[in-house]
Design a protein around this motif. Structure first.
Motif, PDB file in Angstrom:
ATOM      1  N   ALA A 140     -27.988 -30.130  12.479  1.00 39.06           N
ATOM      2  CA  ALA A 140     -29.350 -30.273  12.123  1.00 39.06           C
ATOM      3  C   ALA A 140     -29.725 -29.022  11.335  1.00 39.06           C
ATOM      4  O   ALA A 140     -29.595 -27.910  11.864  1.00 39.06           O
ATOM      5  CB  ALA A 140     -30.092 -30.567  13.447  1.00 39.06           C
ATOM      6  N   ILE A 141     -30.571 -29.199  10.154  1.00 38.47           N
ATOM      7  CA  ILE A 141     -30.888 -28.054   9.250  1.00 38.47           C
ATOM      8  C   ILE A 141     -32.495 -28.140   9.810  1.00 38.47           C
ATOM      9  O   ILE A 141     -33.055 -29.224   9.306  1.00 38.47           O
ATOM     10  CB  ILE A 141     -30.580 -28.264   7.998  1.00 38.47           C
ATOM     11  N   THR A 142     -32.871 -27.181  10.258  1.00 40.52           N
ATOM     12  CA  THR A 142     -34.297 -27.215  10.745  1.00 40.52           C
ATOM     13  C   THR A 142     -35.159 -26.241   9.938  1.00 40.52           C
ATOM     14  O   THR A 142     -36.355 -26.204  10.131  1.00 40.52           O
ATOM     15  CB  THR A 142     -34.422 -26.532  11.973  1.00 40.52           C
ATOM     16  N   ALA A 143     -34.655 -25.471   9.178  1.00 44.27           N
ATOM     17  CA  ALA A 143     -35.308 -24.545   8.055  1.00 44.27           C
ATOM     18  C   ALA A 143     -36.184 -25.596   7.402  1.00 44.27           C
ATOM     19  O   ALA A 143     -36.105 -26.597   6.924  1.00 44.27           O
ATOM     20  CB  ALA A 143     -34.525 -23.938   7.171  1.00 44.27           C
ATOM     21  N   GLY A 144     -37.597 -24.885   7.172  1.00 41.19           N
ATOM     22  CA  GLY A 144     -38.698 -25.633   6.542  1.00 41.19           C
ATOM     23  C   GLY A 144     -39.345 -26.761   7.341  1.00 41.19           C
ATOM     24  O   GLY A 144     -40.387 -27.050   6.883  1.00 41.19           O
ATOM     25  N   LYS A 145     -39.165 -26.743   8.771  1.00 41.71           N
ATOM     26  CA  LYS A 145     -39.797 -27.458   9.542  1.00 41.71           C
ATOM     27  C   LYS A 145     -41.071 -26.873   9.679  1.00 41.71           C
ATOM     28  O   LYS A 145     -42.055 -27.710   9.430  1.00 41.71           O
ATOM     29  CB  LYS A 145     -39.160 -27.536  10.931  1.00 41.71           C
ATOM     30  N   VAL A 146     -41.266 -25.508   9.813  1.00 33.65           N
ATOM     31  CA  VAL A 146     -42.723 -24.981   9.828  1.00 33.65           C
ATOM     32  C   VAL A 146     -42.422 -24.209   8.365  1.00 33.65           C
ATOM     33  O   VAL A 146     -41.406 -23.565   8.225  1.00 33.65           O
ATOM     34  CB  VAL A 146     -42.614 -24.009  10.803  1.00 33.65           C
ATOM     35  N   ILE A 147     -43.584 -24.626   7.640  1.00 32.35           N
ATOM     36  CA  ILE A 147     -43.779 -23.768   6.432  1.00 32.35           C
ATOM     37  C   ILE A 147     -44.624 -22.609   6.666  1.00 32.35           C
ATOM     38  O   ILE A 147     -45.692 -22.709   6.881  1.00 32.35           O
ATOM     39  CB  ILE A 147     -44.543 -24.925   5.294  1.00 32.35           C
ATOM     40  N   GLU A 148     -43.832 -21.380   6.485  1.00 33.17           N
ATOM     41  CA  GLU A 148     -44.451 -20.045   7.185  1.00 33.17           C
ATOM     42  C   GLU A 148     -45.595 -19.815   6.732  1.00 33.17           C
ATOM     43  O   GLU A 148     -46.118 -20.012   5.168  1.00 33.17           O
ATOM     44  CB  GLU A 148     -43.338 -19.128   6.854  1.00 33.17           C
ATOM     45  N   ASP A 149     -46.397 -19.057   7.021  1.00 35.57           N
ATOM     46  CA  ASP A 149     -47.572 -18.460   6.683  1.00 35.57           C
ATOM     47  C   ASP A 149     -47.379 -17.631   5.048  1.00 35.57           C
ATOM     48  O   ASP A 149     -46.109 -16.895   5.250  1.00 35.57           O
ATOM     49  CB  ASP A 149     -48.446 -17.919   7.448  1.00 35.57           C
ATOM     50  N   THR A 150     -48.211 -17.601   4.374  1.00 35.91           N
ATOM     51  CA  THR A 150     -48.229 -16.914   3.338  1.00 35.91           C
ATOM     52  C   THR A 150     -49.300 -15.677   3.260  1.00 35.91           C
ATOM     53  O   THR A 150     -50.449 -15.886   3.183  1.00 35.91           O
ATOM     54  CB  THR A 150     -48.349 -17.624   1.935  1.00 35.91           C
ATOM     55  N   ILE A 151     -48.890 -14.386   3.100  1.00 35.02           N
ATOM     56  CA  ILE A 151     -49.592 -13.209   2.828  1.00 35.02           C
ATOM     57  C   ILE A 151     -49.312 -12.692   1.336  1.00 35.02           C
ATOM     58  O   ILE A 151     -48.103 -12.106   1.360  1.00 35.02           O
ATOM     59  CB  ILE A 151     -49.685 -12.562   4.007  1.00 35.02           C
ATOM     60  N   GLU A 185     -43.995 -11.587  -2.958  1.00 38.33           N
ATOM     61  CA  GLU A 185     -43.565 -12.486  -1.817  1.00 38.33           C
ATOM     62  C   GLU A 185     -43.145 -13.758  -2.647  1.00 38.33           C
ATOM     63  O   GLU A 185     -43.930 -14.302  -3.442  1.00 38.33           O
ATOM     64  CB  GLU A 185     -44.632 -12.639  -1.103  1.00 38.33           C
ATOM     65  N   ASP A 186     -42.129 -14.405  -2.023  1.00 40.84           N
ATOM     66  CA  ASP A 186     -41.699 -15.749  -2.620  1.00 40.84           C
ATOM     67  C   ASP A 186     -42.587 -16.817  -1.499  1.00 40.84           C
ATOM     68  O   ASP A 186     -42.808 -16.468  -0.528  1.00 40.84           O
ATOM     69  CB  ASP A 186     -40.318 -16.076  -2.075  1.00 40.84           C
ATOM     70  N   PRO A 187     -42.607 -17.804  -2.390  1.00 43.14           N
ATOM     71  CA  PRO A 187     -43.376 -18.986  -1.678  1.00 43.14           C
ATOM     72  C   PRO A 187     -42.561 -19.624  -0.498  1.00 43.14           C
ATOM     73  O   PRO A 187     -41.286 -19.372  -0.476  1.00 43.14           O
ATOM     74  CB  PRO A 187     -43.742 -20.063  -2.578  1.00 43.14           C
ATOM     75  N   SER A 188     -43.348 -19.705   0.705  1.00 43.04           N
ATOM     76  CA  SER A 188     -42.711 -20.416   1.864  1.00 43.04           C
ATOM     77  C   SER A 188     -41.732 -21.696   1.628  1.00 43.04           C
ATOM     78  O   SER A 188     -42.208 -22.588   0.669  1.00 43.04           O
ATOM     79  CB  SER A 188     -43.485 -20.595   2.951  1.00 43.04           C
ATOM     80  N   LEU A 189     -40.475 -21.719   2.250  1.00 43.93           N
ATOM     81  CA  LEU A 189     -39.875 -22.906   2.041  1.00 43.93           C
ATOM     82  C   LEU A 189     -40.458 -23.993   2.534  1.00 43.93           C
ATOM     83  O   LEU A 189     -41.064 -24.164   3.492  1.00 43.93           O
ATOM     84  CB  LEU A 189     -38.488 -22.831   2.998  1.00 43.93           C
ATOM     85  N   ALA A 190     -40.476 -25.098   1.679  1.00 47.23           N
ATOM     86  CA  ALA A 190     -40.969 -26.497   2.194  1.00 47.23           C
ATOM     87  C   ALA A 190     -39.772 -27.606   1.927  1.00 47.23           C
ATOM     88  O   ALA A 190     -39.418 -27.374   0.670  1.00 47.23           O
ATOM     89  CB  ALA A 190     -42.143 -26.723   1.381  1.00 47.23           C
TER      90      ALA A 190
END
Length: 975
Positions: A904-915, A941-946
């Protein structure tokens, strides 16, 4: 321009507002010296305002680096899901590269009314919303955003609020400006503009011109966007590629049990994996795409104001704007979603409806020599599955790169009005506005039967198929094997098995097999406005009761034209295209009833020519009950005629000045949006959307039975101002009924294929919405999904808008600290039904990605904290931009599958906050010059993974990374 005309135009169009990076936003109450009318046809001043309005001047925009229209609208706290950056894989943005929009409250850009000098603008024919990229920013003096429903005043489309771009007033002299933004791995973005104004006591004329250039930024140049398959399986990977998968055939015509992928998959940079039980070569098609396309944008604007008498004024303005996207990049070719017919197979394929390559193909022996053992010695040919003509090796028609197709938009707008006063208590305003926008997009796709003919060596416009001379007499072979691929143009990897003698570098064949198609659409709008206003002579504690009354007529026109290859009247089915265009006579009655065209992937439609008229009357009262307590009432009746009918919408706004420092305001009313001509047309629009991991054609049909959508809006707020401190806090609520939406795709698919199933039952009540390539009811065989526009599930949403600012003297200058934020408390969507079947449960869209639902991506918190210091000619501002994390509520992408090795690949389930942190410097120089310098996202900063095709959410985030911008302005003469 005299003040009376400016007042009427600014008010009669409803001063909206805008808040750049809401860090710049000022509550309208803080700009007392600007005479405006907020959301009203009754003239007044900011002290009269009962509505939440933000105002940004051109001077303030300069202090934050002179953002482009897209940057400005994307930075608004109250705007989510903005169109303007490349987002070709989302149906709401697909095919509209180069256009822009604003999306207040995330309700959809079609629910925000956009005005220029208070008058309506026409909608973009591709998006159905105003194309904000046509706005002449070189002429804009301020932008205003009204953050409240305003249909009672302005009519349809103002559900979420109104954005009004107001041009410079009483401009004198000549001003030129230019800026350049450095973006890593790009040629950078730059703009140039000029404005010229002159006048007399009675005449004012302004001319302005602007040019904006945006450079390409490729996906392959951003590491976060080219993630590996096991980091983001949804990151632009397809199982339909080239190298392909083959099923050998025996002399008896039987399929060999062995199914194999081309052995060169991994060597060329593909990912050998499974699609169900089928071995496939996954490849990342987004590496051929751009994160931003090259765009060239031009705007020319002119206005003239003439005081005919002391009490009567004439206003005229003209706008021409054009956006060119000369190179729109997409996959080298598209997946083969439709299959060939006997016209192309000629009876040579033992399996009907499958692409077939015969043993006599000249590349066959070379392929076996490089890959021994792949075919049985007695094989007579092979079926090709999970394939497309060009993929990992690029398209040789475009230098082994991406497929290309330009976009173009041009708009023309004319507006003329007379306004004046009769006596001291009666004013009038009459205006006629006409605008049109033309949009054209071009692309290429594989003609299904031509592809199969080329596999048999009978390709090319000059080939006589009946003579059956493969590879001779003007007939050409297409090679489906990896030995036709020189290498991977993205990674630079070469192919040791490449054989130039059997390559596909044949422009004549490819141009015939992979033809150009185009779509042209035009929208036109003519508006006649008439408003009278004045005072009643009746006095209350706060003064005279004022009134306004008016009417509006809108004539809407929509026209669409399609090339022959994408026009269902010419090419309804696969048989409509063989060596040439055979036409509809080759199709069955069933195919004519449900046309799919003759192309592999791209859909088409029928030409349309639609008209619709809207009539409206409205009235307002301003009731100053006391010096400190004021009420404003408005009501509008709007009639669409036909099945749509009419609506009546009232609104009440109140303001109570409790003390010099504290005021309360509130409003309640109903608002609406009527369906467009496209919405109620029985025609369809085809988009390409992900259906269980593969892009499929999705046709969305209009619905003649649509009714206007309605909403009850409520806003209550407090405004505090004491010394150097000011703040406003507003609570807002929208309760939608019957929103006009497209039936949600993912719930429809899940209803027919429940629990992630790969097969379905033909007894399912909604299975008729799907078309399959064969006799199986299976996701792998879906070629098309049909849905329609409906009055969909209700929506209830609430939230808070906060703006605070504290300024004080420091070291001979002025320091300022501020916070601006919007917090979406909830966004509750009711259960969704299709044909009486419940396909989705109620859900809360706040804090969710909302992929393929009726909602847009909606982080719960979006805001800025800023600090500014001004001393003399210098101004420096630091801004911290914050976007809250949000959740991808889908289930399927995050479960273990054979494709992901059972993990199971769960990365991106939560699109992390961006500052992100920005720094801007502005200085006024001698000789009427000014300079701006900015570093945006200075921590890079890179955009958060979606878990989307581009590995980020283009509606919300930025793909640029750290940027540097320098701008210079110079004025000659004037005031």
């Amino acid at each position: 321009m005299n003040v009376k005309r400016m007042l009427i135009m600014s008010g009669a169009c409803g001063v909206l507002a805008s808040t750049i990076s809401a860090a710049l936003a000022q509550d309208v109450n803080e700009v007392a010296e600007v005479v405006i009318v907020t959301g009203s046809y009754i003239r007044g001043t900011p002290e009269d305002a009962a509505l939440p309005v933000d105002v940004i001047s051109s001077e303030e925009l300069q202090k934050v680096g002179a953002p482009t229209t897209v940057e400005l609208l994307k930075s608004l706290n109250v705007s989510s899901g903005v169109l303007g950056d490349t987002n070709q894989f989302d149906a709401r943005a697909q095919g509209s590269e180069g256009s822009g929009s604003v999306n207040l409250r995330g309700f959809g850009p079609e629910r925000t009314l956009v005005l220029l000098n208070g008058r309506r603008m026409v909608n973009n024919p591709f998006t159905g919303a105003v194309d904000t990229n046509l706005i002449p920013m070189a002429a804009i003096g301020r932008v205003e955003v009204l953050k409240d429903g305003a249909a009672a005043t302005y009519g349809s489309d103002a559900i979420a609020g109104v954005v009004n771009f107001i041009t410079k007033e009483n401009f004198r002299g000549f001003e030129i400006g230019a800026d350049y933004k450095y973006i890593a791995d790009s040629d950078g973005d730059y703009t140039a503009n000029l404005a010229y104004g002159f006048g007399t006591d009675r005449l004012n004329i302004m001319l302005a011109a602007g040019y904006q250039h945006r450079s390409e930024l490729f996906v392959k140049d951003r590491e976060w966007a080219r993630r590996g398959y096991f980091d983001n399986p949804q990151g632009g990977y397809s199982a339909a590629g080239n190298p392909s998968t083959f099923i050998p055939l025996t002399p008896a015509g039987a399929q060999v049990a062995q199914i194999f992928r081309d052995p060169q998959c991994a060597n060329l940079g593909g990912v050998p994996t499974l699609s169900g039980a089928t071995p496939v070569c996954r490849w990342q098609y987004t590496l051929f795409d751009a994160l931003t396309e090259k765009e060239d944008r031009y705007q020319v604007f002119g206005s003239a104001d003439f005081d005919i008498t002391d009490s009567t004024s004439l206003h005229f303005e003209a706008l021409y704007a054009e956006t060119e996207v000369p190179i729109y990049r997409t996959s080298p070719s598209y997946a083969m979603l439709q299959t060939p017919t006997s016209l192309a197979t000629g009876g040579t394929s033992p399996v009907a409806g499958r692409f077939f390559v015969p043993r006599t193909h000249p590349a066959w022996n070379s392929f076996i020599a490089s890959n021994p053992g792949v075919f049985p010695a007695d094989a007579t040919g092979a079926l090709i599955v999970a394939n497309r003509p060009f993929a990992i090796g690029g398209n040789p028609l475009f230098g082994y790169g991406s497929s290309e197709g330009p976009r173009n938009y041009d708009g023309m707008r004319l507006s003329a009005g007379l306004s004046g006063e009769i006596g001291e208590n009666f004013g009038w305003d009459i205006a006629v506005t006409y605008m049109e926008e033309n949009a054209r997009r071009e692309g290429r796709d594989t003609a299904v039967n031509r592809y199969q003919l080329a596999l048999r060596g009978l390709g090319g416009a000059g080939c006589n198929v009946a003579a059956n001379t493969p590879g001779a007499n003007g007939c050409f072979w297409y090679n489906p094997f990896s030995n036709a691929i020189p290498g991977n143009p993205v990674t630079g990897a070469s192919n040791a098995t490449f054989n130039s003698a059997v390559s596909n570098d044949n422009p004549e064949l490819i141009a015939w097999m992979f033809p150009e198609v185009w779509t042209e659409q035009t929208t036109e709008l003519m508006v006649v406005d008439a408003v009278i206003n004045g005072t009643t002579g009746l006095k209350l504690g706060g003064g005279e009761i004022a009134w306004a009354f008016g009417g509006q007529f809108r004539d809407n026109h929509f026209e669409s034209r399609y090339s022959d290859l994408s026009n269902y009247a010419v090419t309804p089915c696969v048989n409509s295209i063989s060596t040439g265009i055979v036409g509809p006579g080759a199709c069955t009655p069933a195919q004519l009833a449900a046309p799919t065209g003759g192309l592999a992937f791209l859909g088409g439609s029928f030409d349309e020519d639609l008209d619709g008229d809207v009539y409206a009357v409205f009235g307002e009262l301003s009731v100053p009950i006391t010096d400190n307590f004021q009420a404003q009432l408005a009501v509008r009746y709007e009639d669409y005629g036909g099945n749509v009918g009419a609506t009546t919408d009232p609104k009440l706004s109140l303001r109570w000045q409790l003390s010099d420092a504290l005021a309360l305001r509130g409003s309640v009313g109903t608002t609406f949006r009527g369906p467009t001509e496209n919405d109620i047309s029985e025609g369809s629009i085809t988009s390409l959307q992900d259906v269980r991991g593969t892009f499929r054609a999705v046709r969305t049909f209009g619905n003649p039975d649509l009714k206007p959508e309605e909403a009850t809006t409520f806003n209550v707020g407090a405004i505090l101002k004491a010394g150097g401190f000011s703040a406003s806090l507003d609570y807002w609520s929208f309760d939608f009924e019957k929103p006009i939406v497209s039936e949600p795709l993912t719930p429809l698919v899940d209803f027919v294929f429940p629990n992630g199933a790969a097969t379905c039952s033909f007894a399912n009540p909604l299975v008729y919405r799907f078309a399959f390539s064969g006799a199986n009811c299976a996701t792998a065989d879906i070629i098309r999904v049909d849905r329609q526009r409906i009055n969909g599930p209700g929506v209830k949403t609430t939230g808070l808008d906060l703006s605070t600012e504290f300024a004080w003297d420091m070291f001979a200058g002025t320091a300022t600290l501020g916070i601006n934020a919007t917090y979406v408390l909830d966004y509750d969507v009711a259960a969704a039904f299709i044909d009486g079947q419940q396909v989705a449960n109620p859900f809360d869209a706040a804090g969710k990605l909302n992929y393929q639902t009726t909602a847009y991506p909606l982080p719960q918190i979006k805001g800025q904290v800023f600090a500014e210091y001004a001393i003399g000619a210098h101004n420096i501002r630091y801004t911290m931009n914050y976007i809250d994390d949000y959740i991808d509520q889908r289930t399927a992408p995050f479960v273990a599958t054979p494709d992901t090795g059972g993990v199971a690949i769960t990365a991106g389930k939560v699109i992390e906050d961006t500052i992100m942190h920005d720094l801007h410097y502005f200085v006024t120089l001698p000789w009427e010059m000014s300079l701006t310098a900015s570093v945006e996202n200075f921590t890079d900063e890179d955009p958060s993974l979606a878990r989307l095709d581009l590995s980020y959410d283009p509606f919300t985030s930025s793909a640029f990374g750290r940027t540097y911008k320098l701008g210079l302005r110079k004025k000659f003469g004037g005031d």
